[in-house]
Write a protein that holds these residues in place. Sequence first.
Motif, short mmCIF file in Angstrom:
data_model
loop_
_atom_site.label_atom_id
_atom_site.label_comp_id
_atom_site.label_asym_id
_atom_site.label_seq_id
_atom_site.Cartn_x
_atom_site.Cartn_y
_atom_site.Cartn_z
N ALA A 1 10.08 -3.72 2.61
CA ALA A 1 8.65 -3.67 2.32
C ALA A 1 7.95 -4.86 2.98
O ALA A 1 8.61 -5.81 3.43
N ALA A 2 6.64 -4.80 3.03
CA ALA A 2 5.86 -5.90 3.62
C ALA A 2 6.13 -7.19 2.88
O ALA A 2 6.27 -7.22 1.65
N VAL A 3 6.19 -8.28 3.62
CA VAL A 3 6.54 -9.57 3.04
C VAL A 3 5.46 -10.09 2.11
O VAL A 3 5.73 -10.87 1.19
N LEU A 4 4.22 -9.67 2.31
CA LEU A 4 3.11 -10.07 1.45
C LEU A 4 2.68 -8.90 0.58
O LEU A 4 2.61 -7.77 1.05
N PRO A 5 2.39 -9.17 -0.71
CA PRO A 5 1.93 -8.08 -1.57
C PRO A 5 0.57 -7.55 -1.13
O PRO A 5 -0.23 -8.27 -0.54
N MET A 6 0.32 -6.29 -1.42
CA MET A 6 -0.95 -5.69 -1.06
C MET A 6 -1.43 -4.79 -2.19
O MET A 6 -0.63 -4.28 -2.98
N GLN A 7 -2.74 -4.64 -2.27
CA GLN A 7 -3.31 -3.77 -3.28
C GLN A 7 -3.20 -2.32 -2.84
O GLN A 7 -3.55 -1.97 -1.72
N GLU A 8 -2.71 -1.48 -3.74
CA GLU A 8 -2.58 -0.07 -3.42
C GLU A 8 -3.94 0.55 -3.15
O GLU A 8 -4.90 0.32 -3.87
N HIS A 9 -4.02 1.33 -2.07
CA HIS A 9 -5.28 1.99 -1.73
C HIS A 9 -5.01 3.25 -0.91
O HIS A 9 -3.90 3.46 -0.41
N TRP A 10 -6.05 4.06 -0.79
CA TRP A 10 -5.96 5.31 -0.04
C TRP A 10 -6.62 5.12 1.32
O TRP A 10 -7.64 4.47 1.44
N LEU A 11 -6.01 5.72 2.33
CA LEU A 11 -6.59 5.71 3.66
C LEU A 11 -6.70 7.16 4.13
O LEU A 11 -5.67 7.84 4.30
N PRO A 12 -7.91 7.66 4.32
CA PRO A 12 -8.04 9.06 4.75
C PRO A 12 -7.55 9.26 6.17
O PRO A 12 -7.58 8.34 6.99
N GLN A 13 -7.10 10.46 6.45
CA GLN A 13 -6.76 10.84 7.81
C GLN A 13 -8.06 11.13 8.56
O GLN A 13 -9.00 11.69 8.00
N SER A 14 -8.10 10.75 9.84
CA SER A 14 -9.26 11.08 10.65
C SER A 14 -9.22 12.57 11.00
O SER A 14 -8.19 13.24 10.83
N ASN A 15 -10.33 13.08 11.50
CA ASN A 15 -10.36 14.49 11.91
C ASN A 15 -9.32 14.77 13.00
O ASN A 15 -8.78 15.88 13.08
N LEU A 16 -9.05 13.79 13.85
CA LEU A 16 -8.06 14.00 14.91
C LEU A 16 -6.64 13.95 14.36
O LEU A 16 -5.74 14.65 14.86
N ASP A 17 -6.41 13.16 13.30
CA ASP A 17 -5.10 13.18 12.63
C ASP A 17 -4.82 14.56 12.04
O ASP A 17 -3.67 15.02 12.05
N LEU A 18 -5.86 15.20 11.52
CA LEU A 18 -5.69 16.47 10.83
C LEU A 18 -5.26 17.60 11.77
O LEU A 18 -4.88 18.68 11.31
N LEU A 19 -5.30 17.37 13.07
CA LEU A 19 -4.89 18.39 14.04
C LEU A 19 -3.38 18.37 14.29
O LEU A 19 -2.86 19.22 15.01
N LEU A 20 -2.68 17.39 13.72
CA LEU A 20 -1.25 17.27 13.96
C LEU A 20 -0.45 17.98 12.89
O LEU A 20 -0.74 17.84 11.69
#
Length: 464
Positions: free
Chosen positions: A18-37
């Motif tokens: 895992a990443a060496v530094l802690p991070m806050q959980e969050h959502w990242l939407p897919q872009s419209n171009l990601d959705l084509l894959l």
Amino acid sequence: MGAKGDFAVMVRREDVVAAVLPMQEHWLPQSNLDLLLPPVDVGVFFCYKRPSIVGENQAQAQFGSMVGILKNALAQALVSYYVFGGEIVHNSVGEPELLCNNRGVDFMEAYADVEIQGLNFYNPDESIEGKLVPKKKKGVLCVQATELRCGALVVACAFDHRVADAYSTNMFLVSWAEMAQGKQQSLIPSFRRSLLYPRRPGSYDLSINDMYVPISSLPPPKPHHPNSNQLTSRIYYIEADQLSRLQSLASIMGPTKTKLEAFCAFLWKLVAFGESASHSISKIGVVVDGRTRLGEGESENTKLMNSYFGNVLSIPFGKMWARDLKERPLSYLAEHIHSFLEKAVTKEHFLDLVDWVEARRPEPALARIYAGGADEGDGPTFVVSSGRQFPVAKVDFGWGKPTFGSYHFHWGGESGYVMPMPSPMGNGDWVVYMHMLKEQLELVEAQAAHVLRPLTFDYLNVDE
């Protein structure tokens, strides 16, 4: 052709990094171009000769040290490339989204009872698939480090194509290697989805309908016949002087064509000779990266698009009767390829594509060339994706540059897939990964052995 691929691989240890530094959980939407894959995983691997050490009995300790470096550097790289440590989940309307929760990357340590010279790169289905390139079970990315009998090392990854294209993964690989050497990251990834927001109001040229199609409008998939002609992987080598020769032949009509356009025309023509039916239609698609086009204008936009992480791809394609492909000169085919590419290498095209997806969400869509059986004709279909920016020489974790590296796209679709990459020798030669029908590959070897040669260690400068 290389040694057999029937060597044994034993997984010694499985871990999660895992990443060496802690991070806050969050959502990242897919872009419209990601959705084509589609939901497919892509592999990439690098082979390293055994580093110089004192004493043969230190081989195991050497491997452990290298794995430690890989894991520590990966934990650092995941701070910036946190999406690779997350998970893909589906939202309330069924679209994939990224849950950035630092679940980590599955990391396997393995041993393969084979020498580096015994790896049959020519036939990666035997020597690479499921052995040296791992099968991803969870998450977005997984890694496998494999010690070979001679002390050499293979580092391989499998990643979810819905999250990253080759450009994005190349950025990550270089950053990972930089971290391993204690260097500063040369490029920090940007996840600014606003760069690919649709326009208000949206609009698009109707030609996009010819390139992409809603999945709901596709015909039912054809039944699978186990004994039918199967997609098979091969890796070939093409020398720089042969590329220059193809480019000259392809440029007889009109302006000078690129080496990629010339190679595409050559392969398209070659594959057509395997078609007995002259009325069949053959299609070729060429993957276009839109970062340069979308970065046009403001200098800040250019900088952000250069570091943008995600999919920024379009796949224009051309089609032609098999008889025309056989009869027309190479220059005619290259001009045809250049023509359909020219329409897609613009900022407006990518903005149109973003708006086209937005108008149909949440209905999933697909590049039409991947939609087997959706159009008329039953001829060969394949996609060429340029891997000429593959940074094989930069993926140095501190024990030397790779002897060899390649992407590995053993997908289950009906269309073939071809990726030319620079030779690790850095001499202008290409390594060409091809995943096509077996009979097409046999035709390539029978008709073009002087151009596309099976990859062997003769081309890779490996000491015996």
